[in-house]
Design a protein around this motif. Structure first.
Motif, PDB file in Angstrom:
ATOM      1  N   THR A 101       0.807  -1.227   0.000  1.00  0.00           N
ATOM      2  CA  THR A 101       0.000   0.000   0.000  1.00  0.00           C
ATOM      3  C   THR A 101       0.835   1.269   0.000  1.00  0.00           C
ATOM      4  O   THR A 101       0.332   2.335  -0.353  1.00  0.00           O
TER       5      THR A 101
ATOM      6  N   THR B  37       4.313  -2.732  -5.071  1.00  0.00           N
ATOM      7  CA  THR B  37       3.247  -2.683  -6.062  1.00  0.00           C
ATOM      8  C   THR B  37       3.199  -1.282  -6.679  1.00  0.00           C
ATOM      9  O   THR B  37       3.800  -0.338  -6.160  1.00  0.00           O
TER      10      THR B  37
ATOM     11  N   LYS C 131       0.654   0.666  -6.759  1.00  0.00           N
ATOM     12  CA  LYS C 131      -0.045   1.541  -5.814  1.00  0.00           C
ATOM     13  C   LYS C 131       0.912   2.044  -4.747  1.00  0.00           C
ATOM     14  O   LYS C 131       0.942   3.230  -4.417  1.00  0.00           O
TER      15      LYS C 131
ATOM     16  N   LYS D 176       2.417   5.932  -3.968  1.00  0.00           N
ATOM     17  CA  LYS D 176       2.276   6.581  -2.656  1.00  0.00           C
ATOM     18  C   LYS D 176       3.631   6.907  -2.046  1.00  0.00           C
ATOM     19  O   LYS D 176       3.833   8.007  -1.511  1.00  0.00           O
TER      20      LYS D 176
ATOM     21  N   LEU E 151      -2.692  -0.750 -12.116  1.00  0.00           N
ATOM     22  CA  LEU E 151      -3.736   0.151 -11.624  1.00  0.00           C
ATOM     23  C   LEU E 151      -4.838   0.398 -12.637  1.00  0.00           C
ATOM     24  O   LEU E 151      -5.831   1.055 -12.321  1.00  0.00           O
TER      25      LEU E 151
ATOM     26  N   THR F  61     -11.036  -4.156 -10.401  1.00  0.00           N
ATOM     27  CA  THR F  61     -10.933  -4.793  -9.088  1.00  0.00           C
ATOM     28  C   THR F  61     -12.339  -5.263  -8.709  1.00  0.00           C
ATOM     29  O   THR F  61     -13.314  -4.981  -9.413  1.00  0.00           O
TER      30      THR F  61
ATOM     31  N   SER G  16      -5.978  -7.893  -2.079  1.00  0.00           N
ATOM     32  CA  SER G  16      -5.982  -6.742  -1.180  1.00  0.00           C
ATOM     33  C   SER G  16      -6.575  -7.088   0.183  1.00  0.00           C
ATOM     34  O   SER G  16      -6.293  -6.420   1.179  1.00  0.00           O
TER      35      SER G  16
ATOM     36  N   PRO H 241     -10.975   0.963 -12.229  1.00  0.00           N
ATOM     37  CA  PRO H 241     -10.220   1.686 -11.197  1.00  0.00           C
ATOM     38  C   PRO H 241     -10.498   3.184 -11.226  1.00  0.00           C
ATOM     39  O   PRO H 241     -10.964   3.724 -12.231  1.00  0.00           O
TER      40      PRO H 241
ATOM     41  N   ASP I  89      -2.920   9.748  -5.424  1.00  0.00           N
ATOM     42  CA  ASP I  89      -1.483   9.730  -5.714  1.00  0.00           C
ATOM     43  C   ASP I  89      -1.222   9.557  -7.204  1.00  0.00           C
ATOM     44  O   ASP I  89      -0.267  10.124  -7.748  1.00  0.00           O
ATOM     45  N   PHE I  90      -2.073   8.778  -7.865  1.00  0.00           N
ATOM     46  CA  PHE I  90      -1.913   8.571  -9.311  1.00  0.00           C
ATOM     47  C   PHE I  90      -2.014   9.908 -10.040  1.00  0.00           C
ATOM     48  O   PHE I  90      -1.142  10.262 -10.851  1.00  0.00           O
TER      49      PHE I  90
END
Length: 898
Positions: free
Chosen positions: A273, A364, A366, A370, A398, A402, A521, A535, A540-541
């Motif tokens: 994460t 990852t 993600k 971050k 990403l 999901t 997850s 998604p 942050d993306f």
């Protein structure tokens, strides 16, 4: 002079005792592990002393028929002497033995892919000395049996299952289930059986000479650089074979010396994460391989983590509070020093902490986002550095669905959330079945007791991985995170019977081929297929992509011809359409009859009549695309493939088409035969259609300009059509097609009383077009490099057939990478450079881009930046990858200029 120079080559670099010969900047020479061991030693951290044999020695090893450099033996002996001095022990000494580990260490992290040997130096004499020094005979013989098993597998190439069977037999005889239940006498008996098995298998005793053991292990580590799993991993992660690996020889410290000893793996932040909190696991009374191999269930590092996981075993913070406090200070210092999330291996020997490794941790996508954004926000790195910290290809993790939170979850088992994301697929129980049934063939989930490095191909082919054993830092977890595969590890309630092909959990039985879904997850394994959702590309993306967009020079467009793809492209930040393949529109069932009527027509009048039916359909397509793109450029490639592709070929298909369209089946079949070509991809296709049957391209140009006029008249942003003629080779072709385009466009604008800006260009996909780019630029305002066909025509290789031999070429080093994935810069790349230079010389403002599959490949994008192209175009889902890669390429080019 040459001989004198050779004698001065330094092959061995020492570390430990508060100093080192090398540092972190020497990763290429010392490998990642060796460079960081040297750096930590120089920082004054508690690192067991040792030495590193350089990657250059590995290169020499393979360049000289697996022979070592002449000076290496003496330098290793000197390095070993230094370690003896620092530790106060002697290698091979029966009374006071020095034991060492021998580990690989490439410049790029390759977890589990190469070989390691621990406890080296033990034999029938030194094991007795170790027992007396430690005051623990059980520990000594447990260490000896570990060494025999590991050395026999890694160096002597004996099957490790043989040793596990022997150990299981002893446990069954003693009626125990765990290793810790065995006494010193039990381990002595196991060692005796291990040695006997080795002698039976190889016809020689287990090696007793520590020096022979050492050189056997060094050779095995170098040899493991070329094992199948390492080669596969390098190919998957674009790691050059020429880099080689270093070998690290380090004095042993023991985490299996009782309840005040331990071993563990930690990340300074959560690698799944990115959360800024210590993350990892440890084991009391264990050696390092016990943690990463998933053989025993590990314990949490912190009390909070233990409580969150619902674990009963004490955390490191609770079991070893003083050591834990020291450990927290060390890991904080390391993250600050390296300015990145660290992956750390450590051992505690009788209450004393030792640092065995630190490296930038795999994470990852993600987590990468971050961590990069947080580090920039914390002031440890700049925004530009943050952009460089995220691997562009990892963003693919990403950009896919999901599990929908509203879906019903029929949970059949719960394990650890080892790698995020979700996947649905059929159960397979072996890596071989995953390879055979997975990948492009179908969706499979690999279910195993635990994974090993040998399973890497199966993990790559699977959509996700489930293991019954192992922790968050087990092999399955680390490799799955690196691949972007969701993974649930340590699902202990799952019982697997590989032979029967069954999985049992919570009173239910699932067989090979049954469908399950995993949520990496949450750590849940679900029955059946579960609904997925798209998604959200925010947080942050969005922050990092904003920083990337501020840095990059290259524009990024998308290849799209449907409304769905165009909208996805806009969502992902595309700055226009770089390739709209109009033939995809022709295949629509609603218009195929008119297309076939056009092909079957006996004369131009007949073709124009059929084209008149297609015109409004094409116009509607372009109106929709122009509307979605809202004034951004749209490059439209006119009809490209051979006409015969639109016609039926079997008698049954002909009859069906004739019945549906009212066309004469005899005429239909005859026309299909007339259009048949020996090599259609080099036949009547591309601009040759426009030259042979100008009315086809006239219709398409008319549809484009009419659509542009319609959109502009509606008050929406005026579109910028870029009309592209494919497969042009000669300036005369381009001149003819430019005149056709301008003539048709002017006619439409006169009819409509409107003026529309448009551009006319060509797709450069033939070597002659690149060489004679100046001829084309006289009549073309833009070049779009069709690198798929340019690669095919440059190499004379069919992309559709190359799979039969390309892997062999890559394995043999003839190709470093698949040229259809990454641009061949020396050949195809030179043609692009030449075309760019000559095109700009003839038309200084010519716009240059690429639209082949290479447009989404980071290495190819870096090449495009170096050549100074204006844009790249790729599939919609690769647009974010291209945006980030373009930013990194821009930074890379600036650094070259400094």
């Amino acid at each position: 002079m040459a001989a004198e120079t050779m004698t001065k080559t330094k092959w061995v670099y020492a570390f430990g005792g508060g100093g080192a010969d090398g540092d972190a900047a020497m990763k290429n020479l010392l490998g990642g592990k060796g460079a960081n061991l040297a750096e930590m030693s120089s920082l004054g951290l508690p690192v067991p002393p040792g030495f590193t044999i350089t990657t250059e020695a590995c290169t020499h090893f393979y360049a000289n028929e697996r022979n070592y450099p002449a000076e290496l033996e003496a330098q290793v002996a000197a390095g070993l002497k230094t370690v003896e001095t620092l530790t106060g022990k002697a290698f091979g000494d029966a009374a006071n033995p020095l034991l060492v580990s021998v580990r690989s260490g490439a410049r790029a992290s390759m977890p589990g892919m190469m070989d390691t040997v621990l406890n080296l130096g033990l034999n029938d004499a030194t094991v007795e000395g170790l027992a007396k020094l430690a005051g623990d005979r059980r520990f000594a013989f447990d260490s000896y049996r570990r060494f025999i098993q590991m050395y026999s597998n890694v160096v002597l190439n004996l099957d490790h299952h043989m040793f596990e069977e022997i150990l299981d037999e002893h446990k069954e005889r003693l009626d125990v289930t765990v290793d810790t239940a065995l006494s010193a006498e039990d381990w002595e008996a196991v060692v005796s059986d291990y040695k006997r098995a080795v002698e039976d298998e190889r016809g020689a005793e287990f090696p007793q000479d520590p020096q022979a053991q050492l050189w056997g292990a060094i050779g095995a580590v170098f040899a493991s650089w070329m094992n199948d799993r390492a080669k596969f991993y390098r190919r998957m992660h674009d790691i050059p074979e020429s880099w080689g690996t270093a070998v690290n020889v380090q004095s042993m410290v023991f985490g299996n010396m009782g309840d005040t000893s331990a071993t563990g793996v930690a990340f300074t932040r959560n690698p799944s994460t990115g959360e800024n909190r210590l993350y990892g696991e440890f084991l009391i009374n264990a050696q390092g391989e016990d943690v990463v191999a998933g053989i025993r269930t590990p314990q949490a590092l912190t009390k909070v983590s233990r409580e969150e996981m619902g674990e009963k075993a004490p955390s490191m913070e609770e079991a070893l509070p003083d050591v834990f406090a020291q450990f927290k200070d060390v890991v904080s210092r390391l993250e600050t020093h390296y300015r990145d999330m660290q992956d750390i291996e450590f051992t505690v020997e009788k209450g004393r902490l030792y640092m065995l490794q630190t490296r930038n941790g795999k994470r990852t996508a993600k987590a990468a986002l971050k961590v990069a954004v947080d580090l920039a926000s914390e002031g440890l790195i700049s925004k530009e550095e943050a952009v460089m910290r995220v691997e562009p290809a990892s963003l693919d993790q990403l950009l896919h669905p999901t599990i929908d939170p509203a879906s019903t979850r029929e949970v059949i088992a719960t394990g650890l959330p080892a790698s995020p994301g979700a996947a649905t697929g059929k159960i397979v129980f072996t890596a071989a079945d995953a390879e055979q049934q997975g990948g492009s063939v179908g969706a499979v989930i690999l279910v195993r007791e635990e994974t090993s490095p040998e399973d890497i191909r199966g993990m790559d082919a699977a959509r996700g991985v489930v293991t019954a054993r192992g922790g968050m830092t087990s092999h399955a977890a680390v490799v799955a995170r690196g691949m972007g595969r969701p993974c649930v590890s340590g699902a202990g309630e799952i019982h697997i019977d590989t032979r029967a092909g069954e999985l049992r959990a919570r009173g239910r039985v699932f067989r090979a081929g049954d469908v399950i879904t995993i949520d990496g997850s949450t750590g849940e394994v679900l029955a059946g297929a579960v609904k997925m959702i798209e998604p959200e590309l925010s947080g942050d993306f969005a922050t990092l992509m904003g920083w990337a967009d501020a840095v990059r020079r290259l524009k990024v467009r998308a290849n799209a011809e449907t409304a769905v793809d165009a909208r996805a492209a806009r969502q992902f930040g595309a700055e226009g359409i770089g390739l709209c393949r109009t033939e995809h529109m022709f295949f629509d069932p609603a218009r195929i009859a008119a297309v076939r009527e056009m092909i079957l027509a006996d004369d131009e009048a007949g073709r124009r009549a059929a084209l008149a039916k297609i015109l409004p359909m094409q116009r509607a397509d372009f109106v929709e695309l122009f509307g979605i793109m809202e004034g951004l450029p749209v490059t439209i490639r006119l009809l490209d493939p051979p006409l015969h592709e639109f016609l039926p070929h079997t008698a049954e298909d002909v009859e069906a088409v004739a019945e549906a369209t009212g066309l004469d089946p005899v005429k239909l079949l005859r026309r299909a035969e007339e259009l048949k070509e020996v090599n259609p991809m080099l036949g009547l296709r591309g601009c040759r259609l426009g030259v042979s049957f100008p009315e086809i391209y006239e219709m398409q140009v008319r549809a484009i300009i009419e659509a542009a006029c319609e959109v502009a008249a509606s008050g929406r942003p005026a579109p910028i059509p870029e009309i592209m003629h494919p497969l042009v080779a000669k300036g005369e072709e381009m001149k003819f097609l430019r005149e056709l385009t301008d003539r048709t466009a002017k006619a439409v604008m006169a009819e409509r009383g409107q003026t529309i800006d448009y551009m006319v260009g060509t797709m450069v996909e033939l070597p002659r077009a690149a060489i004679r780019a100046a001829d084309l630029a006289e009549h073309a305002e833009f070049f779009s490099f069709g690198t798929n066909d340019l690669t095919q025509t440059t190499f004379g290789i069919s992309r559709d057939d190359s799979g039969r031999f390309l892997n062999a070429y890559i394995d043999k080093g003839i190709f470093e990478k698949d040229p259809f994935v990454t641009i061949d810069q020396d050949g195809v790349g030179d043609l692009i450079r030449l075309a760019a230079e000559r095109g700009r010389a003839a038309r200084p403002g010519v716009k240059l881009g690429i639209c082949g599959e290479h447009g989404g490949d980071p290495a190819s994008i870096a090449f495009c930046e170096s050549v100074g192209l204006d844009y790249v175009s790729c599939s919609a889902y690769r647009v974010p990858i291209a945006r980030l890669a373009a930013a990194q390429a821009a930074v890379g080019e600036r650094e070259k200029d400094r």
